[in-house]
Design an enzyme around this catalytic site. Structure first.
Site, PDB file in Angstrom:
ATOM      1  N   HIS A  80       0.981  -1.134   0.156  1.00 32.86           N
ATOM      2  CA  HIS A  80       0.067   0.002   0.002  1.00 32.86           C
ATOM      3  C   HIS A  80       0.997   1.371  -0.149  1.00 32.86           C
ATOM      4  CE1 HIS A  80      -3.944   1.941   1.685  1.00 32.86           C
ATOM      5  NE2 HIS A  80      -3.172   2.800   0.984  1.00 32.86           N
ATOM      6  N   HIS A  82       1.681   5.313  -2.243  1.00 33.52           N
ATOM      7  CA  HIS A  82       1.267   6.107  -3.367  1.00 33.52           C
ATOM      8  C   HIS A  82       2.269   6.988  -3.903  1.00 33.52           C
ATOM      9  CE1 HIS A  82      -3.074   6.072  -1.741  1.00 33.52           C
ATOM     10  NE2 HIS A  82      -2.321   5.808  -0.684  1.00 33.52           N
ATOM     11  N   ARG A  84       2.065   8.969  -6.723  1.00 31.97           N
ATOM     12  CA  ARG A  84       1.626  10.085  -7.066  1.00 31.97           C
ATOM     13  C   ARG A  84       1.938  10.377  -8.408  1.00 31.97           C
ATOM     14  NH1 ARG A  84      -1.646  10.284  -2.863  1.00 31.97           N
ATOM     15  NH2 ARG A  84      -0.629  11.062  -1.011  1.00 31.97           N
ATOM     16  N   ASP A 173      -9.619   2.857  -3.965  1.00 29.01           N
ATOM     17  CA  ASP A 173      -8.676   3.670  -2.872  1.00 29.01           C
ATOM     18  C   ASP A 173      -9.505   4.333  -1.886  1.00 29.01           C
ATOM     19  OD1 ASP A 173      -5.894   4.393  -2.262  1.00 29.01           O
ATOM     20  OD2 ASP A 173      -6.799   6.347  -2.492  1.00 29.01           O
ATOM     21  N   HIS A 250      -5.608  -0.916   5.602  1.00 34.81           N
ATOM     22  CA  HIS A 250      -5.481  -0.179   6.637  1.00 34.81           C
ATOM     23  C   HIS A 250      -6.704   0.078   7.760  1.00 34.81           C
ATOM     24  CE1 HIS A 250      -7.451   2.669   4.378  1.00 34.81           C
ATOM     25  NE2 HIS A 250      -6.595   3.114   3.768  1.00 34.81           N
ATOM     26  N   ASN A 298      -6.107   9.193   6.809  1.00 36.43           N
ATOM     27  CA  ASN A 298      -7.582   8.510   6.547  1.00 36.43           C
ATOM     28  C   ASN A 298      -6.950   6.958   6.432  1.00 36.43           C
ATOM     29  OD1 ASN A 298      -9.119  10.387   6.536  1.00 36.43           O
ATOM     30  ND2 ASN A 298      -9.320  10.554   4.295  1.00 36.43           N
ATOM     31  N   ASP A 325       0.929   2.509   4.031  1.00 35.50           N
ATOM     32  CA  ASP A 325      -0.020   3.647   3.264  1.00 35.50           C
ATOM     33  C   ASP A 325       1.094   4.833   3.126  1.00 35.50           C
ATOM     34  OD1 ASP A 325      -1.955   5.028   2.356  1.00 35.50           O
ATOM     35  OD2 ASP A 325      -3.049   4.853   4.205  1.00 35.50           O
TER      36      ASP A 325
HETATM   37 ZN   LIG Z   1      -3.655   4.794   0.860  1.00 35.92          ZN
END
Ligand SMILES: [Zn+2]
Length: 455
Positions: A80, A82, A84, A173, A250, A298, A325
């Site tokens: 997990h 990101h 971008r 997501d 998560h 989050n 994450d």
């Molecule tokens: Zn995430």
């Protein structure tokens, strides 16, 4: 960059090899040739290593690494992250994200699809996979969106996406599919394509809006970010009915972990339901911060009771994976309220210091949670150093003390909640496909180059 490795034969001697998939926790020598593990044995001499038939033609030097006092793990797998790209490359790129990964001991990552445009088409997957092959120092996989634009309505071309070797799962997501009929369709598509779904069971602005319009009954409408357990319950049932594999991102609440555990014990024979937890939900809670200073993420940080319950689930073997994450944001974005924290360069140190170091997790369980298990859940060729496996390896100094300093990160962003933390244990060298992709500047790895004598 996965350029051809000039040193095609690597022999790591005397490290403590921890490979739960192979049933090994002990001193071993590991021989790598042409990017793969070829031999794992209690003793391999350099001469023996040089004679290995797997050695690439013409690739003569042998790199000898003294692993005394170090741990050798299969490269870490983060399910997990990101990166971008495309759309937000001022926060992170495939290149910078991959360098952060390597510095944290990771050799494989799975990127979320919340880019701009979102990863919802096979064309974009092909383009990003090509870019990753050219620019990344680690193996990059993707979660493809379940629905076009991640809008929760029109399914993506799951059959085509699932066939691509870089697509590891389906996920919208942070925008969960609110409409249960759409979610059930997606679960059936995933079952047909034999690919796991990996929903985020969190509230999002779009989800709150749709729920207010009455799409979902039984959810708590007025308390944002409290519906994790409701989504998980719903999705467990839909996935079981559709016969697909499901992995929850998560998990942050005690009752969510309970629901998944209950489902697993009462539904023998149902397809696998697995879940991950993040280091920040395991180690932080709202009570640690003054009001208004709780780091925005989050799902949000929870109560001390939830944090303790996740720790308990971790040490009792209920948790399937630890995922960072890794969610990079600039300082300006954070000041404007962007949600997310980075974690690729701190997760290993946090797990070693706060769980392994405190006797809450065995070394072999840490390898399972950070490498073997996420590799197995997502069907990646990783998570073990058995002969024949890709030589994705992490050398760790378990005694190296260090202080988290975001200014030293390889990531393009700095948004860690762990700045200033004193940790013990760190990756000192990371190898992807036998190639050294990270060397800790604060550690002198003992390396010797053996020149070959051509016969
Ligand atoms: Zn995430």
């Amino acid at each position: 960059m996965r350029a051809h490795n000039p040193v095609a034969v690597v022999l790591i001697k005397n490290a403590r090899l921890v490979d739960p998939e192979a049933g090994i926790d002990g001193r071993r020598d590991v021989l790598v040739a042409s990017g793969r593990v070829v031999l794992v044995s209690e003793r391999i001499s350099p001469d023996e290593a040089r004679r290995t038939p797997e050695r690439a033609e013409g690739a003569d030097p042998l790199l000898l690494i003294e692993g005394d006092g170090l741990w050798l793990w299969p490269g870490l797998v983060d399910a997990h992250v990101h990166f971008r790209e495309p759309g937000f490359t001022h926060k992170e790129t495939i290149r910078t994200g991959s360098m952060a990964a390597a510095a944290g001991g990771y050799t494989s990552v799975i990127c979320e699809p919340n880019t701009d445009p979102p990863i919802d088409s096979i064309e974009l997957v092909r383009r990003l996979a090509k870019k990753a092959r050219a620019e990344s120092v680690v193996n990059v996989y993707f979660k493809a969106a379940m629905t076009e634009g991640r809008h929760g309505a029109k399914p993506t071309d799951v059959a085509a996406l699932a066939q691509h070797e870089s697509v590891a799962a389906l996920s919208d997501d942070g925008d969960p599919v609110v409409d249960p009929a759409v979610m059930e369709d997606m679960c059936r598509e995933a079952a047909r394509a034999d690919i796991p779904v990996a929903p985020h069971c969190e509230d999002s602005p779009a989800a709150l809006q749709k729920r207010a319009a009455g799409v979902l009954s039984g959810f708590e409408p007025d308390a944002p970010y409290t519906n994790e357990a409701n989504y998980v319950k719903r999705d467990l049932e839909l996935a079981a009915r559709a016969g697909c594999r499901i992995h929850f991102s998560h998990v942050s609440l005690a009752r969510t972990a309970d629901i998944i555990e209950q489902f697993r014990t009462t539904r023998n024979g149902a397809p696998a339901a697995t879940f991950e937890v993040t280091p920040h939900h395991l180690l932080l809670c709202t009570g640690d911060f003054a009001q208004g200073e709780v780091p925005g993420v989050n799902p949000p940080l929870r109560s001390a009771q939830d944090r303790d319950a996740l720790q308990h689930a971790l040490s009792s073997g209920e948790v399937d994976a630890i995922a960072s994450d890794h969610a990079p944001h600039t300082a300006e974005d954070k000041a404007r309220g962007a949600s997310g924290l980075i974690g690729l360069e701190t997760t290993l140190g946090l797990v070693l210091s706060h769980f392994v170091g405190e006797g809450k997790l065995s070394v072999s369980d840490a390898v399972r949670l950070l490498s073997a298990s996420p590799a197995r859940i997502f069907g990646l060729p990783a998570g073990t150093l058995r002969p024949g496996a890709r030589a994705d390896m992490t050398l760790i100094d378990p005694r190296l003390s260090w202080t988290v300093n975001a200014e030293e990160f390889r990531s393009r962003s700095r948004n860690t909640p762990f700045g200033g933390w004193q940790l013990r244990g760190k990756a000192v060298a990371t190898f992807a496909g036998g190639e050294e992709v990270y060397a800790n500047p604060a550690f002198e790895l003992r390396k010797t180059l053996w020149e070959a004598r051509r016969s």
